[in-house]
Scaffold this active site. Structure first.
Site, PDB file in Angstrom:
ATOM      1  CG  LEU A 127     -74.064  22.795 -36.579  1.00  0.00           C
ATOM      2  CD1 LEU A 127     -73.460  21.716 -37.463  1.00  0.00           C
ATOM      3  CD2 LEU A 127     -75.148  22.202 -35.687  1.00  0.00           C
ATOM      4  CG  ASP A 128     -72.628  23.817 -29.719  1.00  0.00           C
ATOM      5  OD1 ASP A 128     -71.798  22.898 -29.737  1.00  0.00           O
ATOM      6  OD2 ASP A 128     -73.792  23.674 -29.314  1.00  0.00           O
ATOM      7  CG  PHE A 129     -65.622  24.454 -30.073  1.00  0.00           C
ATOM      8  CD1 PHE A 129     -64.848  24.915 -31.127  1.00  0.00           C
ATOM      9  CD2 PHE A 129     -65.010  23.679 -29.095  1.00  0.00           C
ATOM     10  CE1 PHE A 129     -63.484  24.613 -31.212  1.00  0.00           C
ATOM     11  CE2 PHE A 129     -63.652  23.377 -29.173  1.00  0.00           C
ATOM     12  CZ  PHE A 129     -62.897  23.844 -30.232  1.00  0.00           C
TER      13      PHE A 129
END
Length: 274
Positions: free
Chosen positions: A113-115
């Site tokens: 999951l991206d930042f």
């Protein structure tokens, strides 16, 4: 199977780390130094208890144990925004391993999951489990908010799929991905206004796939939360908290791994029905 892959499955080392160990000359097969082209015999894969007598792998003088049945543990983490799904970061950003209990420090994430995203993240101490879940076509369901109305063009693309020759918008500035194909996705419009909300279901989870998709229509994702991954649901797990798989989820995981090995397409269809 190549030796580096075999080591990664049966130890804490990644394939890249295994390659370095082999190059450093600290990996031996039956007391003979291994090389990058070493292949694991099929008997070690199909009948480990028998093979252990004639195929022994040593790393820094310690024998690699692969003849026992390998158990595994799986947990769910409700990842908050502002954490990176990585073991390290050269920019000093906060990592998920800074938040979860240190006893899970060797657990590996199923995908990313991206930042700026939050939601359900599965982690396990078994590389095979992680790999099979990550490379499956299980449904990934997200609740997202965008800074735009949901247009008919968006709806058509969600229904029919989309092919982009320039998919840089919405991606990370350093991403090398230039093109991306988007398969048709199931969706439910929850709110359609200047700030719209919808539920979408995808089956791959490519690099910033949803952000790139909506960026093509000049819409930015304001919030992105993954609420389920196959048979695992986030439910009411608080942000920043972890939990073990439930008994039912472990049963489903065991069934999934067995049927993936058996290539049971009927079971996959059941998993992938939104």
């Amino acid at each position: 199977m190549r030796l580096n892959q075999f080591i990664s499955i049966h130890s804490k080392y990644s394939r890249r780390e295994a390659d370095k160990l082999i190059l450093d000359g600290v990996v031996k097969i039956n007391h003979t130094i291994a090389n990058q082209h070493s292949i694991v015999p099929s008997i070690a894969l199909n009948n480990p208890s028998k093979a252990i007598k004639e195929f022994k792998v040593f790393i820094n003088g310690k024998k690699l144990c692969y003849d026992k049945k390998r158990g595994y543990t799986a947990i769910v983490y409700h990842k908050p925004k502002g954490e990176l799904v990585s073991k390290k970061d050269s920019y000093g950003r906060k990592l998920i391993y800074d938040s979860i209990d240190s006893k899970y420090s060797h657990f590996m994430p199923v995908g990313r999951l991206d930042f700026a995203s939050e939601g359900l993240l599965i982690l396990s101490d078994n590389k095979e489990v992680v790999s099979k879940l990550m490379n499956s076509c299980m449904n990934r369901i997200y609740i997202i908010k965008i800074d735009s109305n949901i247009t008919q063009n968006m709806i058509n693309a969600m229904k029919q799929g989309l092919e982009l020759k320039n998919a840089k918008a919405g991606g990370h500035p350093l991403s090398k991905i230039k093109q991306m194909n988007f398969m048709p996705m199931e969706f439910e419009i929850i709110k359609n206004s200047n700030i719209s909300k919808l539920k979408v279901c995808i089956k791959e989870g490519k690099n910033r796939e949803l952000r790139r998709f909506f960026a093509f229509f000049n819409a930015n994702i304001l919030d992105l939360r993954r609420v389920s991954y196959g048979f695992v649901n986030l439910n009411a797990l608080p942000v920043g908290k972890t939990r073990f798989f439930t008994k039912q989820e472990y049963a489903e995981l065991k069934r999934f791994i067995k049927n993936k090995n058996d290539k049971d397409l009927t079971y996959y269809k059941q998993l992938n029905d939104c």
